[in-house]
Design a protein around this motif. Structure first.
Motif, PDB file in Angstrom:
ATOM      1  N   ASP A 256       0.809  -1.221   0.000  1.00 39.40           N
ATOM      2  CA  ASP A 256       0.000   0.000   0.000  1.00 39.40           C
ATOM      3  C   ASP A 256       0.844   1.273   0.000  1.00 39.40           C
ATOM      4  N   VAL A 257       2.137   1.168   0.340  1.00 37.25           N
ATOM      5  CA  VAL A 257       2.928   2.401   0.475  1.00 37.25           C
ATOM      6  C   VAL A 257       4.129   2.470  -0.468  1.00 37.25           C
ATOM      7  N   LEU A 258       4.495   1.340  -1.086  1.00 35.63           N
ATOM      8  CA  LEU A 258       5.637   1.348  -2.008  1.00 35.63           C
ATOM      9  C   LEU A 258       5.179   0.993  -3.421  1.00 35.63           C
ATOM     10  N   ASP A 259       5.688   1.720  -4.392  1.00 44.68           N
ATOM     11  CA  ASP A 259       5.319   1.538  -5.786  1.00 44.68           C
ATOM     12  C   ASP A 259       6.091   0.354  -6.371  1.00 44.68           C
ATOM     13  N   ARG A 260       5.369  -0.762  -6.585  1.00 46.53           N
ATOM     14  CA  ARG A 260       5.994  -1.988  -7.073  1.00 46.53           C
ATOM     15  C   ARG A 260       6.650  -1.839  -8.450  1.00 46.53           C
ATOM     16  N   SER A 261       6.072  -0.982  -9.296  1.00 47.12           N
ATOM     17  CA  SER A 261       6.571  -0.874 -10.674  1.00 47.12           C
ATOM     18  C   SER A 261       8.022  -0.421 -10.708  1.00 47.12           C
ATOM     19  N   ARG A 262       8.433   0.262  -9.639  1.00 43.04           N
ATOM     20  CA  ARG A 262       9.814   0.757  -9.571  1.00 43.04           C
ATOM     21  C   ARG A 262      10.809  -0.363  -9.265  1.00 43.04           C
ATOM     22  N   ILE A 263      10.320  -1.388  -8.589  1.00 46.94           N
ATOM     23  CA  ILE A 263      11.231  -2.424  -8.104  1.00 46.94           C
ATOM     24  C   ILE A 263      12.020  -3.047  -9.243  1.00 46.94           C
ATOM     25  N   GLU A 264      11.270  -3.413 -10.273  1.00 51.56           N
ATOM     26  CA  GLU A 264      11.922  -4.097 -11.372  1.00 51.56           C
ATOM     27  C   GLU A 264      12.974  -3.194 -12.012  1.00 51.56           C
ATOM     28  N   LYS A 265      12.609  -1.915 -12.176  1.00 51.84           N
ATOM     29  CA  LYS A 265      13.546  -0.945 -12.759  1.00 51.84           C
ATOM     30  C   LYS A 265      14.810  -0.837 -11.909  1.00 51.84           C
ATOM     31  N   ASP A 266      14.623  -0.730 -10.588  1.00 57.40           N
ATOM     32  CA  ASP A 266      15.767  -0.624  -9.689  1.00 57.40           C
ATOM     33  C   ASP A 266      16.630  -1.878  -9.743  1.00 57.40           C
ATOM     34  N   GLN A 267      15.961  -3.033  -9.828  1.00 60.84           N
ATOM     35  CA  GLN A 267      16.702  -4.290  -9.893  1.00 60.84           C
ATOM     36  C   GLN A 267      17.527  -4.360 -11.170  1.00 60.84           C
ATOM     37  N   GLN A 268      16.913  -3.924 -12.283  1.00 59.45           N
ATOM     38  CA  GLN A 268      17.625  -3.935 -13.563  1.00 59.45           C
ATOM     39  C   GLN A 268      18.847  -3.034 -13.498  1.00 59.45           C
ATOM     40  N   ARG A 269      18.672  -1.870 -12.851  1.00 60.59           N
ATOM     41  CA  ARG A 269      19.754  -0.902 -12.727  1.00 60.59           C
ATOM     42  C   ARG A 269      20.895  -1.505 -11.908  1.00 60.59           C
ATOM     43  N   GLN A 270      20.533  -2.124 -10.798  1.00 58.64           N
ATOM     44  CA  GLN A 270      21.524  -2.754  -9.923  1.00 58.64           C
ATOM     45  C   GLN A 270      22.282  -3.853 -10.681  1.00 58.64           C
ATOM     46  N   TYR A 271      21.530  -4.635 -11.435  1.00 59.76           N
ATOM     47  CA  TYR A 271      22.099  -5.733 -12.208  1.00 59.76           C
ATOM     48  C   TYR A 271      23.081  -5.189 -13.252  1.00 59.76           C
ATOM     49  N   ALA A 272      22.668  -4.103 -13.919  1.00 59.92           N
ATOM     50  CA  ALA A 272      23.518  -3.478 -14.934  1.00 59.92           C
ATOM     51  C   ALA A 272      24.807  -2.947 -14.306  1.00 59.92           C
ATOM     52  N   MET A 273      24.665  -2.338 -13.118  1.00 54.76           N
ATOM     53  CA  MET A 273      25.841  -1.794 -12.424  1.00 54.76           C
ATOM     54  C   MET A 273      26.810  -2.914 -12.042  1.00 54.76           C
ATOM     55  N   GLU A 274      26.241  -4.020 -11.547  1.00 52.94           N
ATOM     56  CA  GLU A 274      27.094  -5.141 -11.150  1.00 52.94           C
ATOM     57  C   GLU A 274      27.812  -5.756 -12.351  1.00 52.94           C
ATOM     58  N   ASN A 275      27.073  -5.850 -13.464  1.00 50.85           N
ATOM     59  CA  ASN A 275      27.670  -6.360 -14.696  1.00 50.85           C
ATOM     60  C   ASN A 275      28.831  -5.479 -15.139  1.00 50.85           C
ATOM     61  N   PHE A 276      28.575  -4.173 -15.092  1.00 45.33           N
ATOM     62  CA  PHE A 276      29.564  -3.179 -15.493  1.00 45.33           C
ATOM     63  C   PHE A 276      30.802  -3.291 -14.605  1.00 45.33           C
ATOM     64  N   ALA A 277      30.574  -3.397 -13.293  1.00 46.53           N
ATOM     65  CA  ALA A 277      31.672  -3.525 -12.339  1.00 46.53           C
ATOM     66  C   ALA A 277      32.489  -4.787 -12.620  1.00 46.53           C
ATOM     67  N   ALA A 278      31.768  -5.874 -12.890  1.00 48.31           N
ATOM     68  CA  ALA A 278      32.446  -7.143 -13.161  1.00 48.31           C
ATOM     69  C   ALA A 278      33.313  -7.041 -14.410  1.00 48.31           C
ATOM     70  N   LEU A 279      32.787  -6.291 -15.390  1.00 48.75           N
ATOM     71  CA  LEU A 279      33.493  -6.101 -16.657  1.00 48.75           C
ATOM     72  C   LEU A 279      34.819  -5.358 -16.436  1.00 48.75           C
ATOM     73  N   ILE A 280      34.747  -4.251 -15.682  1.00 50.19           N
ATOM     74  CA  ILE A 280      35.959  -3.469 -15.403  1.00 50.19           C
ATOM     75  C   ILE A 280      36.927  -4.301 -14.574  1.00 50.19           C
ATOM     76  N   GLN A 281      36.367  -5.030 -13.611  1.00 46.76           N
ATOM     77  CA  GLN A 281      37.184  -5.848 -12.729  1.00 46.76           C
ATOM     78  C   GLN A 281      37.993  -6.863 -13.543  1.00 46.76           C
ATOM     79  N   THR A 282      37.316  -7.472 -14.514  1.00 49.57           N
ATOM     80  CA  THR A 282      37.987  -8.455 -15.360  1.00 49.57           C
ATOM     81  C   THR A 282      39.106  -7.786 -16.147  1.00 49.57           C
ATOM     82  N   ALA A 283      38.822  -6.574 -16.667  1.00 45.78           N
ATOM     83  CA  ALA A 283      39.796  -5.865 -17.491  1.00 45.78           C
ATOM     84  C   ALA A 283      40.973  -5.351 -16.665  1.00 45.78           C
ATOM     85  N   SER A 284      40.682  -4.816 -15.449  1.00 46.94           N
ATOM     86  CA  SER A 284      41.732  -4.157 -14.673  1.00 46.94           C
ATOM     87  C   SER A 284      42.368  -5.077 -13.633  1.00 46.94           C
TER      88      SER A 284
END
Ligand SMILES: [Mn+2]
Length: 326
Positions: A256-284
């Motif tokens: 009733d107080v949190l907008d569920r539609s945002r969750i998926e977006k936030d999760q995707q963003r987090q996932y993208a950030m982790e992927n990006f971090a993993a990519l740099i980590q592999t390179a550096s």
């Protein structure tokens, strides 16, 4: 006569709605605090205890401070707390004197903020000590033990409250302390900071740990939506302590107080950030940090920067970051 306390997690008082909140956030924290005062009265508690992050910002608008003062002034017993990371600028507990929490303490007679773990509050045969958030907390298990001398205090039942990341499982980040391993001279240890909480954890050596979770649903994650908003009733009698978790009636369901539609977006963003971090980590070949405080600390360590410089940098970031929430 038993000594009783009502313990509640990080309130994060603020005047505006966090992203994803669909109700009135200010009405919500006021209702919860008032229910807590009523519960305290019903159970005739000696005091209310709280682990910090009373405010969402070190420096709130005067209107928010006034509203908070009105509600805290209704508390039917003393309220004891300490400074959380959101209550102070940067990691700097020495700047406590400049904060809204310090002002609230001056305005509200029954509120006391204790930032020195070597000075316990004594109520009956119970000693209660507090460790605020700082750069030291969760370093080698620091933060979860009283720091006063034990011999003269030996007969007291010892409660310790800290604003740190004390949890019962290994999380996907570096800075935390495990309840299974932490050393303490307290009989019971209570924490906030981790908003999810783990409830009650009884260790085989007799120490009890408790984090009932934050008072508020701030982030639109599945955990925040589904968890119970609850407080802990502590009873100490005859040298024995017990804890009962009580759900708050005024806390509305997460859906009733949190907008569920945002969750998926936030999760995707987090996932993208982790992927990006993993990519740099592999390179550096170096570990990539996503948390800004960790990034600064890592750079400072590498460059050998003075603690004062690090503190200033963190303060500036905090100020810029928090501008939105006022
Ligand atoms: Mn918090």
């Amino acid at each position: 006569m038993p000594v009783k306390f009502l313990y509640f997690g990080d309130p994060h008082i603020r005047g505006t709605n966090p992203r994803n909140r669909t109700d009135s956030y200010p009405e919500s924290w006021k209702a919860k605090l008032r229910e807590i005062w009523a519960l305290g009265k019903e159970h005739q508690v000696n005091a209310f205890l709280q682990p910090g992050d009373t405010f969402d910002l070190p420096d709130v608008a005067n209107s928010v401070l006034n509203d908070a003062a009105d509600v805290f002034a209704e508390a039917p017993a003393p309220v004891y707390t300490t400074a959380g990371n959101h209550d102070i600028p940067g990691y700097n507990v020495a700047a406590f004197g400049t904060t809204s929490l310090r002002l609230l303490e001056r305005i509200v007679p029954q509120l006391r903020v204790i930032n020195d773990p070597s000075h316990p509050v004594i109520i009956g045969d119970v000693a209660i000590s507090f460790t605020p958030y700082s750069g030291n907390i969760d370093r080698d298990g620091y933060g979860y033990s009283p720091e006063y001398e034990l011999p003269p205090m030996g007969d007291f039942y010892r409660l310790h409250i800290a604003h740190g990341m004390l949890i019962d499982h290994t999380p996907p980040f570096d800075r935390f302390t495990l309840v299974q391993e932490v050393k303490t001279t307290a009989h019971m240890v209570f924490t906030g900071h981790d908003h999810t909480g783990y409830g009650i954890y009884r260790r085989s050596d007799g120490v009890t740990f408790c984090n009932p979770g934050s008072l508020t649903r701030l982030a639109a994650s599945q955990t925040e939506i589904s968890r119970t908003i609850q407080v802990a009733l502590i009873t100490i009698e005859g040298g024995q302590g017990r804890i009962e978790l009580i759900p708050l009636q005024s806390a509305k369901p997460g859906e009733d107080v949190l907008d569920r539609s945002r969750i998926e977006k936030d999760q995707q963003r987090q996932y993208a950030m982790e992927n990006f971090a993993a990519l740099i980590q592999t390179a550096s070949g170096e570990k990539v940090r996503l948390d800004i405080n960790q990034i600064i600390e890592a750079v400072a360590e590498k460059e050998g920067l003075a603690p004062e410089v690090v503190r200033l940098a963190l303060e500036k970031i905090e100020t810029a970051r928090m501008g939105e929430g006022r």
